[in-house]
Design a protein around this motif. Structure first.
Motif, PDB file in Angstrom:
ATOM      1  N   VAL A   1     -59.207 -12.522   9.042  1.00  0.00           N
ATOM      2  CA  VAL A   1     -59.845 -12.195   7.755  1.00  0.00           C
ATOM      3  C   VAL A   1     -60.317 -10.742   7.787  1.00  0.00           C
ATOM      4  N   PRO A   2     -60.500 -10.145   6.601  1.00  0.00           N
ATOM      5  CA  PRO A   2     -61.052  -8.777   6.563  1.00  0.00           C
ATOM      6  C   PRO A   2     -62.487  -8.764   7.072  1.00  0.00           C
ATOM      7  N   GLY A   3     -62.879  -7.663   7.666  1.00  0.00           N
ATOM      8  CA  GLY A   3     -64.252  -7.489   8.140  1.00  0.00           C
ATOM      9  C   GLY A   3     -64.935  -6.354   7.397  1.00  0.00           C
ATOM     10  N   LYS A   4     -66.141  -6.050   7.779  1.00  0.00           N
ATOM     11  CA  LYS A   4     -66.911  -5.004   7.107  1.00  0.00           C
ATOM     12  C   LYS A   4     -66.251  -3.631   7.237  1.00  0.00           C
ATOM     13  N   LYS A   5     -65.523  -3.414   8.341  1.00  0.00           N
ATOM     14  CA  LYS A   5     -64.930  -2.096   8.586  1.00  0.00           C
ATOM     15  C   LYS A   5     -63.435  -2.054   8.241  1.00  0.00           C
ATOM     16  N   THR A   6     -62.921  -3.136   7.635  1.00  0.00           N
ATOM     17  CA  THR A   6     -61.509  -3.163   7.279  1.00  0.00           C
ATOM     18  C   THR A   6     -61.211  -2.177   6.155  1.00  0.00           C
ATOM     19  N   LEU A   7     -60.165  -1.413   6.316  1.00  0.00           N
ATOM     20  CA  LEU A   7     -59.771  -0.415   5.334  1.00  0.00           C
ATOM     21  C   LEU A   7     -59.117  -1.094   4.139  1.00  0.00           C
ATOM     22  N   ILE A   8     -59.788  -1.072   2.978  1.00  0.00           N
ATOM     23  CA  ILE A   8     -59.267  -1.698   1.754  1.00  0.00           C
ATOM     24  C   ILE A   8     -59.447  -0.712   0.599  1.00  0.00           C
ATOM     25  N   PRO A   9     -58.355  -0.302  -0.081  1.00  0.00           N
ATOM     26  CA  PRO A   9     -56.967  -0.639   0.242  1.00  0.00           C
ATOM     27  C   PRO A   9     -56.468   0.161   1.442  1.00  0.00           C
ATOM     28  N   MET A  10     -55.299  -0.206   1.941  1.00  0.00           N
ATOM     29  CA  MET A  10     -54.722   0.508   3.062  1.00  0.00           C
ATOM     30  C   MET A  10     -54.354   1.931   2.651  1.00  0.00           C
ATOM     31  N   VAL A  11     -54.726   2.885   3.481  1.00  0.00           N
ATOM     32  CA  VAL A  11     -54.351   4.284   3.287  1.00  0.00           C
ATOM     33  C   VAL A  11     -53.682   4.754   4.572  1.00  0.00           C
ATOM     34  N   LEU A  12     -52.490   5.304   4.455  1.00  0.00           N
ATOM     35  CA  LEU A  12     -51.748   5.744   5.632  1.00  0.00           C
ATOM     36  C   LEU A  12     -52.051   7.201   5.945  1.00  0.00           C
ATOM     37  N   ASN A  13     -51.951   7.526   7.215  1.00  0.00           N
ATOM     38  CA  ASN A  13     -52.214   8.887   7.684  1.00  0.00           C
ATOM     39  C   ASN A  13     -51.000   9.777   7.404  1.00  0.00           C
ATOM     40  N   PRO A  14     -51.113  10.745   6.493  1.00  0.00           N
ATOM     41  CA  PRO A  14     -49.958  11.586   6.154  1.00  0.00           C
ATOM     42  C   PRO A  14     -49.551  12.547   7.266  1.00  0.00           C
ATOM     43  N   LYS A  15     -50.397  12.710   8.277  1.00  0.00           N
ATOM     44  CA  LYS A  15     -50.105  13.652   9.358  1.00  0.00           C
ATOM     45  C   LYS A  15     -49.544  12.968  10.601  1.00  0.00           C
ATOM     46  N   SER A  16     -49.481  11.641  10.575  1.00  0.00           N
ATOM     47  CA  SER A  16     -49.015  10.914  11.755  1.00  0.00           C
ATOM     48  C   SER A  16     -47.494  10.894  11.823  1.00  0.00           C
ATOM     49  N   PHE A  17     -46.960  11.079  13.028  1.00  0.00           N
ATOM     50  CA  PHE A  17     -45.511  11.025  13.222  1.00  0.00           C
ATOM     51  C   PHE A  17     -44.999   9.606  12.981  1.00  0.00           C
ATOM     52  N   LEU A  18     -45.759   8.614  13.449  1.00  0.00           N
ATOM     53  CA  LEU A  18     -45.442   7.219  13.193  1.00  0.00           C
ATOM     54  C   LEU A  18     -46.304   6.704  12.044  1.00  0.00           C
ATOM     55  N   THR A  19     -45.868   5.634  11.408  1.00  0.00           N
ATOM     56  CA  THR A  19     -46.659   5.037  10.331  1.00  0.00           C
ATOM     57  C   THR A  19     -47.943   4.466  10.915  1.00  0.00           C
ATOM     58  N   ALA A  20     -49.077   4.947  10.431  1.00  0.00           N
ATOM     59  CA  ALA A  20     -50.365   4.547  10.981  1.00  0.00           C
ATOM     60  C   ALA A  20     -51.428   4.630   9.899  1.00  0.00           C
ATOM     61  N   PRO A  21     -52.496   3.824  10.015  1.00  0.00           N
ATOM     62  CA  PRO A  21     -53.579   3.905   9.030  1.00  0.00           C
ATOM     63  C   PRO A  21     -54.314   5.233   9.130  1.00  0.00           C
ATOM     64  N   LEU A  22     -55.002   5.588   8.051  1.00  0.00           N
ATOM     65  CA  LEU A  22     -55.709   6.857   8.010  1.00  0.00           C
ATOM     66  C   LEU A  22     -56.770   6.923   9.102  1.00  0.00           C
ATOM     67  N   SER A  23     -57.492   5.832   9.296  1.00  0.00           N
ATOM     68  CA  SER A  23     -58.463   5.776  10.392  1.00  0.00           C
ATOM     69  C   SER A  23     -57.726   5.500  11.693  1.00  0.00           C
ATOM     70  N   ALA A  24     -58.333   5.842  12.792  1.00  0.00           N
ATOM     71  CA  ALA A  24     -57.669   5.669  14.091  1.00  0.00           C
ATOM     72  C   ALA A  24     -57.444   4.206  14.428  1.00  0.00           C
ATOM     73  N   ASP A  25     -58.304   3.329  13.909  1.00  0.00           N
ATOM     74  CA  ASP A  25     -58.225   1.914  14.246  1.00  0.00           C
ATOM     75  C   ASP A  25     -58.064   1.078  12.985  1.00  0.00           C
ATOM     76  N   LEU A  26     -57.489  -0.116  13.177  1.00  0.00           N
ATOM     77  CA  LEU A  26     -57.326  -1.056  12.073  1.00  0.00           C
ATOM     78  C   LEU A  26     -58.197  -2.267  12.395  1.00  0.00           C
ATOM     79  N   TYR A  27     -59.308  -2.400  11.677  1.00  0.00           N
ATOM     80  CA  TYR A  27     -60.294  -3.438  11.993  1.00  0.00           C
ATOM     81  C   TYR A  27     -60.033  -4.717  11.208  1.00  0.00           C
ATOM     82  N   LEU A  28     -60.080  -5.856  11.919  1.00  0.00           N
ATOM     83  CA  LEU A  28     -59.982  -7.177  11.311  1.00  0.00           C
ATOM     84  C   LEU A  28     -60.920  -8.117  12.058  1.00  0.00           C
ATOM     85  N   THR A  29     -61.218  -9.247  11.446  1.00  0.00           N
ATOM     86  CA  THR A  29     -62.067 -10.250  12.082  1.00  0.00           C
ATOM     87  C   THR A  29     -61.238 -11.489  12.386  1.00  0.00           C
ATOM     88  N   LEU A  30     -61.376 -12.013  13.605  1.00  0.00           N
ATOM     89  CA  LEU A  30     -60.694 -13.235  14.009  1.00  0.00           C
ATOM     90  C   LEU A  30     -61.703 -14.357  14.139  1.00  0.00           C
TER      91      LEU A  30
END
Length: 218
Positions: free
Chosen positions: A183-212
């Protein structure tokens, strides 16, 4: 016999790490993100996984992982929306005249093919920003032109690790969903924003937070 040292060895180590770990890890992460945002998809996927595990006595086997059609649809849709490489780069080996176009590619010309551009083309993928695994039913795949979906590239230089990468991703998802709800958590990036400077497809923030959340045994 070719000799490798210095920069050659470093380059090989870097590509093994990037191609063999980072791509599968990010595909797994983006899949978990999307099913956290779409709980009805997660419920259907978990049911497929648990039904398959019932038939194998709870054992995760190679054949079982490859036999799950909805899991394949979900991962395929993730790779459409979040291909590990946003583009392919090639260099022409010979001069080539494009059929039906007044365009000639000279030998040695660098070519960049936008994977994002094609994967998000509404002509082939209506409402392209919607996460919809139904795009990858057998019928829909048959009705779609070839070469408009190529997360691993295509042709003679298609990714040689595609099968291993898919297996790693699917194993990770099966292992998590059999026991946990995502499930989404308090720090989950909503909506998803991708990092335009990354060589690989990656979220704008360094980490992708979710709750298990641990699923209670019935």
């Amino acid at each position: 016999i070719a000799e490798f040292d210095g920069d050659d060895l470093l380059a090989q180590a870097a590509i093994f790490f990037t191609a063999g770990f980072e791509t599968s890890a990010m595909t797994t992460s983006f899949t978990l993100y999307e099913i956290a945002m779409n709980p009805e998809i997660q419920d259907r996927l978990r049911k497929e996984i648990l039904d398959a595990l019932d038939k194998t006595g709870g054992k995760i086997t190679y054949d079982m992982v490859w036999s799950l059609p909805y899991l394949d649809m979900v991962v395929s849709e993730t790779l459409r929306m979040y291909p590990p490489l946003p583009f392919l780069d090639r260099v022409t080996m010979d001069t080539y005249k494009l059929p039906n176009f007044d365009l000639k590619l000279e030998k040695g010309t660098p070519i960049y093919i936008s994977m994002f551009g094609i994967h998000y083309d509404p002509e082939y993928f209506p409402d392209p920003h919607k996460f919809d695994p139904e795009r990858f039913t057998e019928e829909n795949k048959r009705n779609r032109p070839t070469n408009v979906y190529f997360p691993f590239g295509d042709g003679p230089r298609v990714c040689i690790g595609s099968r291993m990468g898919l297996l790693q991703t699917k194993l990770g998802i099966v292992t998590i969903l059999r026991k946990y709800e995502v499930v989404p958590g308090k720090k989950t990036l909503i909506p998803m924003v991708l990092n335009p400077k990354s060589f690989l497809t990656a979220p704008l923030s360094a980490d992708l937070y979710l709750t298990l959340r641990k699923i209670k045994s019935s």
